[in-house]
Design an enzyme around this catalytic site. Sequence first.
Site, PDB file in Angstrom:
ATOM      1  CG  ASP A   1      -5.935  44.796 -10.756  1.00  0.00           C
ATOM      2  OD1 ASP A   1      -5.171  43.824 -10.902  1.00  0.00           O
ATOM      3  OD2 ASP A   1      -5.836  45.591  -9.810  1.00  0.00           O
ATOM      4  N   GLY A   2      -5.875  42.052 -13.326  1.00  0.00           N
ATOM      5  CA  GLY A   2      -5.810  40.605 -13.193  1.00  0.00           C
ATOM      6  C   GLY A   2      -5.677  40.144 -11.757  1.00  0.00           C
TER       7      GLY A   2
ATOM      8  CG  ASP B   1       4.212  36.376 -20.695  1.00  0.00           C
ATOM      9  OD1 ASP B   1       5.330  36.526 -20.166  1.00  0.00           O
ATOM     10  OD2 ASP B   1       4.020  36.526 -21.911  1.00  0.00           O
ATOM     11  CB  SER B   2       3.960  39.356 -14.894  1.00  0.00           C
ATOM     12  OG  SER B   2       5.095  38.740 -14.319  1.00  0.00           O
ATOM     13  CB  THR B   3       6.360  43.629 -16.175  1.00  0.00           C
ATOM     14  OG1 THR B   3       5.755  43.783 -14.887  1.00  0.00           O
ATOM     15  CG2 THR B   3       5.438  44.165 -17.257  1.00  0.00           C
ATOM     16  CG  ASP B   4      11.732  42.327 -15.619  1.00  0.00           C
ATOM     17  OD1 ASP B   4      11.489  41.217 -16.123  1.00  0.00           O
ATOM     18  OD2 ASP B   4      12.533  43.144 -16.099  1.00  0.00           O
TER      19      ASP B   4
ATOM     20  N   PRO C   1       5.164  47.965 -10.811  1.00  0.00           N
ATOM     21  CG  PRO C   1       4.091  49.124 -12.532  1.00  0.00           C
ATOM     22  CD  PRO C   1       5.429  48.852 -11.927  1.00  0.00           C
TER      23      PRO C   1
END
Length: 140
Positions: free
Chosen positions: A38-39, A57-60, A64
Site C-alpha cells: 500500500d503506497g 501516477d494514480s487512477t482518477d 480507491p
Amino acid sequence: MISGPIDEKNLAAIEKLIDKRLSPRAADDPRAELKFIDGIQWIEDAAAGSLDLIIVDSTDPVGPGEVLFTPAFYAACHRALGDNGLIVQQSESPLIHMPVLEKMYRSLRDAGFGQARTLFFPQPIYPTGWWSATLGGKGN
C-alpha cells in the site's frame, strides 16, 4: 529509468503489475526496490525528510484512488520529503476536470508546499486529448 547519482529508488505498487516486461531496467538495477504494498501506508511510514521525489501516477480521484488526492495524503508526502523535495502527480484533464486541479492546488498549499504548479500536455489516448501533472515543491 534510473540514471545519475541516485543511491536508491523505491517503487510502491499495490498490484504486481510491475515486472521485467514493463520496467526491465528498474527490475535489474541493484538501486531499485520494487515494493508491492500500500503506497499510502508506505508514505505515512517513511522517515521524515527521507525522500527527494514522489511521483504519483494514480487512477482518477474517485473510489480507491480518491485518498491520493486528499490534504492528509499531501501532508504525509510533505513530511516524507526532504527540504527541496518535490511531488509530481497526474491531475486529470484541464478541459473537463478543473475543479480537481483547483482542489489539488489548494490541498498542496495547505499541506505546506510553498510552490504548486500545473503542467499541461497533449495525451491523445485520454479523453479530451489534453492532460496535466501538478507539482508541489518544498524548496525555492
